[in-house]
Design a protein around this motif. Structure first.
Motif, PDB file in Angstrom:
ATOM      1  N   VAL A  37      55.460 -11.806  74.969  1.00  0.00           N
ATOM      2  CA  VAL A  37      55.771 -10.384  75.157  1.00  0.00           C
ATOM      3  C   VAL A  37      54.495  -9.550  75.078  1.00  0.00           C
ATOM      4  N   THR A  38      53.612  -9.881  74.129  1.00  0.00           N
ATOM      5  CA  THR A  38      52.354  -9.144  73.972  1.00  0.00           C
ATOM      6  C   THR A  38      51.505  -9.239  75.231  1.00  0.00           C
ATOM      7  N   GLU A  39      51.379 -10.458  75.778  1.00  0.00           N
ATOM      8  CA  GLU A  39      50.586 -10.643  76.997  1.00  0.00           C
ATOM      9  C   GLU A  39      51.150  -9.831  78.158  1.00  0.00           C
ATOM     10  N   GLU A  40      52.462  -9.891  78.338  1.00  0.00           N
ATOM     11  CA  GLU A  40      53.097  -9.147  79.429  1.00  0.00           C
ATOM     12  C   GLU A  40      52.884  -7.644  79.268  1.00  0.00           C
ATOM     13  N   LEU A  41      53.014  -7.143  78.042  1.00  0.00           N
ATOM     14  CA  LEU A  41      52.834  -5.708  77.809  1.00  0.00           C
ATOM     15  C   LEU A  41      51.390  -5.281  78.027  1.00  0.00           C
ATOM     16  N   HIS A  42      50.438  -6.103  77.636  1.00  0.00           N
ATOM     17  CA  HIS A  42      49.031  -5.770  77.897  1.00  0.00           C
ATOM     18  C   HIS A  42      48.794  -5.589  79.396  1.00  0.00           C
ATOM     19  N   GLU A  43      49.409  -6.455  80.202  1.00  0.00           N
ATOM     20  CA  GLU A  43      49.258  -6.343  81.661  1.00  0.00           C
ATOM     21  C   GLU A  43      49.777  -5.009  82.165  1.00  0.00           C
TER      22      GLU A  43
ATOM     23  N   LYS B  96      40.832  -0.169  71.685  1.00  0.00           N
ATOM     24  CA  LYS B  96      40.526  -0.798  72.959  1.00  0.00           C
ATOM     25  C   LYS B  96      40.685  -2.326  72.921  1.00  0.00           C
ATOM     26  N   ASP B  97      40.718  -2.880  71.708  1.00  0.00           N
ATOM     27  CA  ASP B  97      40.811  -4.327  71.594  1.00  0.00           C
ATOM     28  C   ASP B  97      42.161  -4.828  72.117  1.00  0.00           C
ATOM     29  N   LYS B  98      42.116  -6.010  72.718  1.00  0.00           N
ATOM     30  CA  LYS B  98      43.354  -6.637  73.210  1.00  0.00           C
ATOM     31  C   LYS B  98      43.942  -7.467  72.069  1.00  0.00           C
ATOM     32  N   ILE B  99      44.725  -6.810  71.226  1.00  0.00           N
ATOM     33  CA  ILE B  99      45.242  -7.470  70.029  1.00  0.00           C
ATOM     34  C   ILE B  99      46.358  -8.444  70.375  1.00  0.00           C
ATOM     35  N   LYS B 100      46.546  -9.427  69.495  1.00  0.00           N
ATOM     36  CA  LYS B 100      47.673 -10.341  69.596  1.00  0.00           C
ATOM     37  C   LYS B 100      48.655  -9.999  68.481  1.00  0.00           C
TER      38      LYS B 100
END
Length: 469
Positions: free
Chosen positions: A139-145, A312-316
């Protein structure tokens, strides 16, 4: 004399029958019948169901019947009758929703009865508590996109923003990666048709499609979308773990029973179930948080303690981080309490007693989470947004507060509830971590137009967002 005796017996029998029927009717709930045969109170009721029911509660008490479109709808708006509703074998869920399922997704009654319990087990198995740990990373990866599309700053309607985030995330995860369109024109077309279908879903469940031309057009468009994509969804394999998506698992079960004939219909039903409530819950949660400065501040402090202050960091976001940010989950649950569906329903198959009333077979019994959640006995200061009340819930064991009924209860409790909560939590976390957000409009009122599902906002609610540096 015999003639006189016969007449006397007939008269006495008629009087006895009249009194019996009158006695039975006195023991039924008060009924709002309207004045048009078959249609009954449908027009007045349909204009604003929540307002209609509120007036009826004041006039008739917590239990009453509305006659509309040939149906008797008996409402239970307070705690009386909860145990009967949830446990009585004299009530049936499938019979209550079979017509809705047929009209809105074209699933025949015999197919629905055959598959309902099996598919309920499939959904619990794929996205229930046992497998929930698999989803935070995805879900996190999809939302970052999707968050990339927001840019560094902007002003937009909050409801639209949430739709543009959660529609593609949910569709790509539950159906197959890449199923949601990326072309701007096609994205707009999807939004247009799903919104038209969703907004008139309740009317479509009760009225012939020929009277709802735009809704029927959008339903057909969505079914065609699935028909075109079923082959690709069927052969799709995850590049990460080769696991099946939820819809692939659903299709496996449907194909065994129907030889693929109803896969698109079940695709449409799953699409509606996964989007129609998650989006407004996420909207209301963020709106409540931003309109309560102390809660907003506490959440931001929690995010900083877990992820640091940079945006700005791409957090997990893992299950462990979610457990450290319980206030966000409390906010989501408190939002659902305040914006619960107007009714959940069962069909009466044998007479049942609630208070001093006997509810006859054939009635649709409607339990109201919306009003139950406003009972001060269970929820003190019920109209206030108080996320801290959820400290008392045993969420580690996946248990809600007493009399919280937004997801139903028992055997037919919503099987996707924990996945939906997780998805909404992560959406709120990433949005608030990445952007400074400000509401530009007062918190809107909730619409009183629908009984099914989470109420939509009445009017716009703009948000200004700016990337945190």
């Amino acid at each position: 004399m015999e003639l006189i005796s016969s007449v006397a017996i007939t008269i006495l029998g008629s009087i006895a029958l009249f009194l019996l029927l009158k006695w039975k009717n006195l023991h039924r709930p008060p009924c709002i019948k309207g004045w048009i045969p078959w249609i009954g109170a449908a027009f007045e009721f349909g204009k604003a169901p929540l307002e209609f029911i509120e007036k009826a509660r004041i006039k008739y008490g917590p239990v009453f019947t509305v006659f509309a479109m040939g149906n008797r709808l008996t409402f239970v708006t307070e705690e009386e009758g909860i145990n009967v509703f949830l446990k009585s074998p004299k009530l049936n869920f499938e019979l209550a929703v079979q017509n809705t399922v047929y009209r809105t997704a074209s699933i025949p009654k015999n197919v629905f009865f055959t598959l309902h319990e099996k598919l309920n087990i499939v959904v619990k198995g794929k996205i229930g508590t046992v497998n929930l740990y698999q989803f935070p990373g995805q879900v996190t990866e999809e939302l970052h996109e999707q968050l990339k599309n927001l840019g560094t700053h902007g002003t937009t309607d909050l409801n639209e923003l949430i739709r543009h985030l959660l529609y593609p995330v949910t569709v790509n995860m539950l159906f197959r990666k890449g199923f949601f369109p990326t072309n701007r024109t096609k994205v707009k077309e999807f939004h247009q048709h799903f919104r038209a279908y969703d907004e008139s879903f309740e009317y479509g469940s009760q009225m012939p499609g020929c009277l709802l031309r735009d809704w029927s057009k959008s339903k057909k468009w969505l079914l065609t979308l699935f028909e075109r994509n079923i082959p690709d969804i069927k052969t799709y394999k995850s590049t990460k773990d080769n696991s099946m998506t939820l819809f692939q698992a659903v299709m496996d079960t449907v194909e065994k029973e129907t030889h693929e004939r109803h896969c698109s219909s079940y695709g449409l039903m799953l699409l509606w179930a996964s989007l129609s409530n998650a989006v407004p819950v996420a909207f209301w949660t963020l709106a409540f948080i931003l309109s309560h400065p102390s809660i907003h501040k506490a959440i931001m402090e929690g995010l900083a303690s877990v992820f640091g202050t940079a945006g700005k960091d791409k957090i997990k976001v893992s299950e462990d981080e979610l457990n450290k940010l319980l206030l966000v989950k409390w906010c989501v649950l408190e939002t659902i309490r305040l914006r619960a569906p107007g009714v959940i329903t069962r069909k009466v198959i044998k007479p049942i007693k609630i208070l001093n009333y006997v509810i006859p077979p054939g009635d649709l019994l409607m339990l109201s989470p919306f009003w139950l959640h406003r009972n001060p006995k269970y929820f003190p200061e019920p109209e206030l947004f108080k996320p801290e009340r959820w400290k008392e819930a045993n969420l580690e064991k996946y248990s809600f507060l007493d009399s919280f009924m937004a997801f139903g209860s028992g055997k037919f409790q919503c099987p996707g509830r924990w996945f939906a909560l997780l998805e909404i939590q992560i959406c709120i976390i990433l949005l608030l971590y990445k952007y400074d957000c400000t509401l530009l409009d007062p918190l809107p009122k909730q619409s009183s137009l629908h009984l099914v599902g989470v109420p939509q906002p009445e009017g716009r609610c703009r948000i200004e967002y700016r990337q945190r540096m």
